[in-house]
Motif scaffolding. Structure first.
Motif, PDB file in Angstrom:
ATOM      1  N   TYR A 131       0.879  -1.122  -0.017  1.00  0.00           N
ATOM      2  CA  TYR A 131      -0.179   0.048  -0.096  1.00  0.00           C
ATOM      3  C   TYR A 131       0.930   1.207  -0.055  1.00  0.00           C
ATOM      4  O   TYR A 131       0.799   2.316  -0.603  1.00  0.00           O
ATOM      5  CB  TYR A 131      -0.796  -0.050   1.164  1.00  0.00           C
ATOM      6  N   GLU A 132       2.117   1.406   0.810  1.00  0.00           N
ATOM      7  CA  GLU A 132       2.989   2.509   0.821  1.00  0.00           C
ATOM      8  C   GLU A 132       3.510   2.616  -0.479  1.00  0.00           C
ATOM      9  O   GLU A 132       3.680   3.783  -0.731  1.00  0.00           O
ATOM     10  CB  GLU A 132       3.823   2.261   1.861  1.00  0.00           C
ATOM     11  N   SER A 133       3.794   1.613  -1.203  1.00  0.00           N
ATOM     12  CA  SER A 133       4.556   1.611  -2.426  1.00  0.00           C
ATOM     13  C   SER A 133       3.532   2.099  -3.424  1.00  0.00           C
ATOM     14  O   SER A 133       3.951   3.310  -4.326  1.00  0.00           O
ATOM     15  CB  SER A 133       5.124   0.375  -2.828  1.00  0.00           C
ATOM     16  N   VAL A 134       2.239   1.782  -3.482  1.00  0.00           N
ATOM     17  CA  VAL A 134       1.320   2.389  -4.516  1.00  0.00           C
ATOM     18  C   VAL A 134       0.973   3.795  -4.153  1.00  0.00           C
ATOM     19  O   VAL A 134       1.045   4.655  -4.944  1.00  0.00           O
ATOM     20  CB  VAL A 134      -0.026   1.542  -4.574  1.00  0.00           C
ATOM     21  N   LYS A 135       0.720   4.085  -2.905  1.00  0.00           N
ATOM     22  CA  LYS A 135       0.624   5.481  -2.433  1.00  0.00           C
ATOM     23  C   LYS A 135       1.588   6.489  -2.821  1.00  0.00           C
ATOM     24  O   LYS A 135       1.258   7.398  -3.383  1.00  0.00           O
ATOM     25  CB  LYS A 135       0.140   5.361  -0.694  1.00  0.00           C
ATOM     26  N   LEU A 185      -6.584   1.320  -8.732  1.00  0.00           N
ATOM     27  CA  LEU A 185      -7.642   0.446  -8.322  1.00  0.00           C
ATOM     28  C   LEU A 185      -7.097  -0.494  -7.061  1.00  0.00           C
ATOM     29  O   LEU A 185      -7.719  -0.674  -6.048  1.00  0.00           O
ATOM     30  CB  LEU A 185      -7.828  -0.749  -9.357  1.00  0.00           C
ATOM     31  N   MET A 186      -5.525  -0.542  -7.080  1.00  0.00           N
ATOM     32  CA  MET A 186      -5.055  -1.185  -5.846  1.00  0.00           C
ATOM     33  C   MET A 186      -4.802  -0.322  -4.859  1.00  0.00           C
ATOM     34  O   MET A 186      -4.858  -0.671  -3.849  1.00  0.00           O
ATOM     35  CB  MET A 186      -3.638  -1.722  -6.500  1.00  0.00           C
ATOM     36  N   HIS A 187      -4.576   1.034  -5.277  1.00  0.00           N
ATOM     37  CA  HIS A 187      -4.921   2.030  -4.023  1.00  0.00           C
ATOM     38  C   HIS A 187      -6.211   2.137  -3.356  1.00  0.00           C
ATOM     39  O   HIS A 187      -6.156   2.224  -2.069  1.00  0.00           O
ATOM     40  CB  HIS A 187      -4.477   3.426  -4.758  1.00  0.00           C
ATOM     41  N   LYS A 188      -7.067   1.627  -3.844  1.00  0.00           N
ATOM     42  CA  LYS A 188      -8.423   1.648  -3.551  1.00  0.00           C
ATOM     43  C   LYS A 188      -8.585   0.405  -2.533  1.00  0.00           C
ATOM     44  O   LYS A 188      -8.976   0.283  -1.396  1.00  0.00           O
ATOM     45  CB  LYS A 188      -9.628   1.858  -4.342  1.00  0.00           C
ATOM     46  N   LEU A 221      -6.300  -1.670  -1.278  1.00  0.00           N
ATOM     47  CA  LEU A 221      -5.356  -1.723  -0.377  1.00  0.00           C
ATOM     48  C   LEU A 221      -5.533  -0.608   0.775  1.00  0.00           C
ATOM     49  O   LEU A 221      -5.331  -1.211   1.940  1.00  0.00           O
ATOM     50  CB  LEU A 221      -3.896  -1.636  -1.011  1.00  0.00           C
ATOM     51  N   GLY A 222      -6.174   0.382   0.043  1.00  0.00           N
ATOM     52  CA  GLY A 222      -6.638   1.404   1.290  1.00  0.00           C
ATOM     53  C   GLY A 222      -7.663   0.865   2.328  1.00  0.00           C
ATOM     54  O   GLY A 222      -7.443   1.078   3.457  1.00  0.00           O
ATOM     55  N   PHE A 223      -8.725   0.041   1.754  1.00  0.00           N
ATOM     56  CA  PHE A 223      -9.587  -0.547   2.685  1.00  0.00           C
ATOM     57  C   PHE A 223      -9.113  -1.499   3.622  1.00  0.00           C
ATOM     58  O   PHE A 223      -9.235  -1.725   4.661  1.00  0.00           O
ATOM     59  CB  PHE A 223     -10.757  -1.350   1.803  1.00  0.00           C
ATOM     60  N   SER A 224      -7.922  -2.207   3.022  1.00  0.00           N
ATOM     61  CA  SER A 224      -7.496  -3.681   3.629  1.00  0.00           C
ATOM     62  C   SER A 224      -6.409  -2.926   4.655  1.00  0.00           C
ATOM     63  O   SER A 224      -6.004  -3.629   5.774  1.00  0.00           O
ATOM     64  CB  SER A 224      -6.915  -4.762   2.989  1.00  0.00           C
ATOM     65  N   ASP A 225      -5.703  -1.791   4.379  1.00  0.00           N
ATOM     66  CA  ASP A 225      -4.671  -1.082   5.314  1.00  0.00           C
ATOM     67  C   ASP A 225      -5.269  -0.960   6.567  1.00  0.00           C
ATOM     68  O   ASP A 225      -4.640  -0.926   7.425  1.00  0.00           O
ATOM     69  CB  ASP A 225      -4.168   0.052   4.829  1.00  0.00           C
ATOM     70  N   ILE A 226      -6.509  -0.478   6.658  1.00  0.00           N
ATOM     71  CA  ILE A 226      -6.967  -0.104   8.223  1.00  0.00           C
ATOM     72  C   ILE A 226      -6.999  -1.381   8.904  1.00  0.00           C
ATOM     73  O   ILE A 226      -6.719  -1.419  10.133  1.00  0.00           O
ATOM     74  CB  ILE A 226      -8.389   0.845   7.973  1.00  0.00           C
ATOM     75  N   THR A 250     -16.012  -5.972   8.272  1.00  0.00           N
ATOM     76  CA  THR A 250     -16.173  -4.510   8.101  1.00  0.00           C
ATOM     77  C   THR A 250     -15.329  -4.156   6.716  1.00  0.00           C
ATOM     78  O   THR A 250     -15.817  -3.519   5.601  1.00  0.00           O
ATOM     79  CB  THR A 250     -15.690  -3.368   8.781  1.00  0.00           C
ATOM     80  N   THR A 251     -14.323  -4.895   6.690  1.00  0.00           N
ATOM     81  CA  THR A 251     -13.322  -4.624   5.460  1.00  0.00           C
ATOM     82  C   THR A 251     -14.067  -5.450   4.205  1.00  0.00           C
ATOM     83  O   THR A 251     -14.053  -4.716   2.976  1.00  0.00           O
ATOM     84  CB  THR A 251     -11.789  -5.298   5.539  1.00  0.00           C
ATOM     85  N   LYS A 252     -14.564  -6.563   4.538  1.00  0.00           N
ATOM     86  CA  LYS A 252     -15.244  -7.303   3.347  1.00  0.00           C
ATOM     87  C   LYS A 252     -16.515  -6.644   2.972  1.00  0.00           C
ATOM     88  O   LYS A 252     -16.662  -6.400   1.835  1.00  0.00           O
ATOM     89  CB  LYS A 252     -15.577  -8.765   3.770  1.00  0.00           C
TER      90      LYS A 252
END
Length: 578
Positions: A258-262, A309-312, A314-319, A340-342
């Motif tokens: 996620y950090e790499s994509v962001k 797409l991966m930013h979105k 991975l953003g959900f799963s990063d929390i 919640t993530t699902k």
């Protein structure tokens, strides 16, 4: 401690320990006179062996403090393995328990060198540590490891060997590790995601391969910020215009993808400018061709689409990933975060397409990326099968990537349906105790912790729950979001004196491990202690240093005079034996 090569009085670097003593001597006359000047030459106690002996005594004092904090409570063991700087396999052992104040505690307890990583040898090493500090295997109520076969094996794995001695030492595969495996599996199975991460790694490696390129990236980023500030596109608040660098992803570093994509989204324009410069100024044709290929990839609509797409996703799963790494995390809260993530991913799949596509188009227009005609036809599979390009991106990329992520989440976290974990949800205070179920709580105690409760206590639990429902659940003070917070409140408010059986069950549930991130923190500390220039450190000395490094809050409480007294006792005993 880092020792100097020459500790003689004429040396300019006598090592950290002696140099620190000299500094203290300048500030304190007594230290200078007693330790350095008047002490007998055979009793200065500054030799390496004496330093290690004193550190060993201090580390054991810290372990005893942790043992005293644990008391007679049940506990969980968290175990993981990693190589140190000298390529020796080291095993970190963490104790997780609930203290007398109702607080979840995870304490580093030991590092053991293990040349043989078979499950039977690992068990023997762990038991050796536990027995040495009067910790009984029958008190274990949880095991937390990764998913390696020697750890989680049903028949001969480490968890199975402990279960033979203590059938209530339930094994939980690290939730954070499972989440990482979800991403890795999705990246391997979905072609578009696999291609994207392959290109992403290539881009990051090219840009970060030399200090000159990193400096060029930061210069381009600085100019971009200056132009945007001048035009009013960016604000000048403190902290929002920091110059950064592209982040590399790693298969074992949670959240690194996620950090790499962001980082690439934030520095997309600057990265493109650096690549444009390298195409012109690369020293040879091969390097120029490689950079040109990477530039064409990063400027393609397909790459930009996958990047967002991966930013979105991975953003959900990063929390969820960050929540799972908290030391005080409990099973009911972790289960809720997974659910919640699902739910967020499913909602994004059903209703987020139009908004997402518009965001991608805006990004492309801003960064001069050509947007293809999405109404044109795209061939898939059989040569005669054609769909529009928008249909391809919507269903074959967008939906498929999210579906695989959801499928992997359901597969990796399918143990959530196991009865033990599902019954723990009945204790969850979330949303005004909406999941409270007295029958499930009684079943949890009777079926999974029969050795911790007598028949009389199980009978009393039903009546306690009636009082608990009227007293605690209806009290606004106890409307909290997690079981760990509730446990602390019950102790602080002295409700635990009335709900004796229930407040005995809750710590058992909280003892169940959520993740093994504390072991990862131990390995990070190990890398600080045993470095490339200190790679010949003995295993026992390494374990003592890591203990004092991690649990320094306990080390600060140690009475130095008592350490010196114990050192003299040990020294006298050793002299008598000789």
């Amino acid at each position: 401690m880092e020792r100097g090569h020459d500790e003689s009085s004429s040396s300019l670097n006598r090592g950290n320990f002696i140099e620190l003593v000299k500094v203290f001597a300048k500030m304190n006359v007594e230290i200078g006179e007693v330790v350095l000047d008047k002490a007998p030459q055979n009793a200065t106690y500054t030799s390496p062996n004496v330093q290690k002996e004193i550190l060993h005594i201090m580390a054991n004092r810290v372990r005893q403090m942790i043992r005293d904090e644990l008391g007679e409570n049940c506990f969980c063991i968290l175990v993981d393995e990693a190589q140190d700087e000298s390529k020796r396999e080291q095993m970190a052992i963490i104790l997780r328990f609930v203290n007398n104040d109702g607080v979840i505690i995870e304490r580093f307890f030991a590092i053991k060198s293990v040349s043989d990583t078979t499950s039977s040898n690992l068990k023997n090493e762990i038991c050796d540590v536990l027995v040495r500090h009067d910790l009984q295997v029958k008190k274990i109520r949880g095991q937390g490891y990764d998913g390696a076969s020697n750890m989680r094996g049903t028949w001969n794995g480490l968890q199975a060997l402990f279960l033979k001695e203590c059938p209530y030492a339930y094994y939980i595969h690290c939730f954070a590790h499972r989440l990482q495996l979800t991403l890795v599996s999705a990246a391997k199975d979905v072609i578009c995601i696999w291609k994207f991460f392959s290109h992403l790694d290539n881009i990051v490696n090219i840009i970060t391969s030399s200090p000159k390129r990193i400096n060029a990236l930061q210069t381009a980023q600085r100019r971009e910020f200056e132009d945007m500030l001048a035009s009013g596109e960016r604000q000048s608040r403190s902290g929002i215009n920091q110059i950064g660098n592209l982040q590399k992803s790693g298969s074992t570093r949670w959240s690194s993808h996620y950090e790499s994509v962001k980082s690439l989204i934030d520095m997309y324009a600057a990265t493109c400018k650096v690549l444009e410069y390298l195409i012109v100024h690369s020293p040879n044709g091969r390097s120029r061709a490689e950079v040109h290929g990477v530039y064409e990839t990063i400027k393609s609509f397909e790459f930009v689409f996958s990047l967002h797409l991966m930013h979105k996703i991975l953003g959900f799963s990063d929390i969820l990933c960050q929540a799972l790494q908290k030391k005080s995390q409990d099973i009911p809260t972790a289960i809720r975060f997974v659910s919640t993530t699902k739910g967020l991913l499913q909602e994004f799949r059903q209703d987020g397409w139009e908004e997402f596509l518009n965001a991608v188009k805006i990004f492309c227009l801003r960064n001069d990326v050509d947007i293809p005609d999405l109404n044109s036809f795209y061939k898939i599979g059989h040569p005669r099968e054609e769909v529009t390009l928008e249909h391809h991106y919507h269903f074959n990329v967008f939906n498929e990537a999210i579906d695989f992520q959801l499928m992997e989440l359901n597969t990796r976290f399918n143990e959530l349906s196991v009865e033990l974990l599902s019954l723990t949800v009945a204790l969850d205070p979330q949303n005004s105790f909406e999941s409270f179920n007295g029958d499930d709580i009684c079943k949890l105690a009777k079926k999974f912790y029969p050795c911790d409760f007598s028949q009389q206590e199980l009978h009393s639990l039903r009546f306690e729950l009636k009082h608990y429902e009227y007293d605690v659940i209806r009290d606004p003070r106890f409307q909290v979001s997690s079981l760990s917070e509730l446990c602390k409140l019950l102790v602080a408010s002295r409700r635990s004196e009335n709900c004796i059986v229930l407040t005995k069950l809750i710590p058992l549930v909280l003892t169940l491990p959520v993740s093994t991130t504390t072991t990862e923190r131990a390995f990070s500390a190990m890398k600080h202690v045993k470095t490339a220039i200190r790679n010949r450190m003995e295993d026992e000395f390494l374990a003592d240093c890591v203990m004092l490094y991690i649990e320094r809050e306990f080390a600060k409480k140690i009475d130095i005079d008592s350490i010196i007294d114990e050192f003299y006792v040990v020294k006298a005993r050793r002299t008598q034996l000789q």
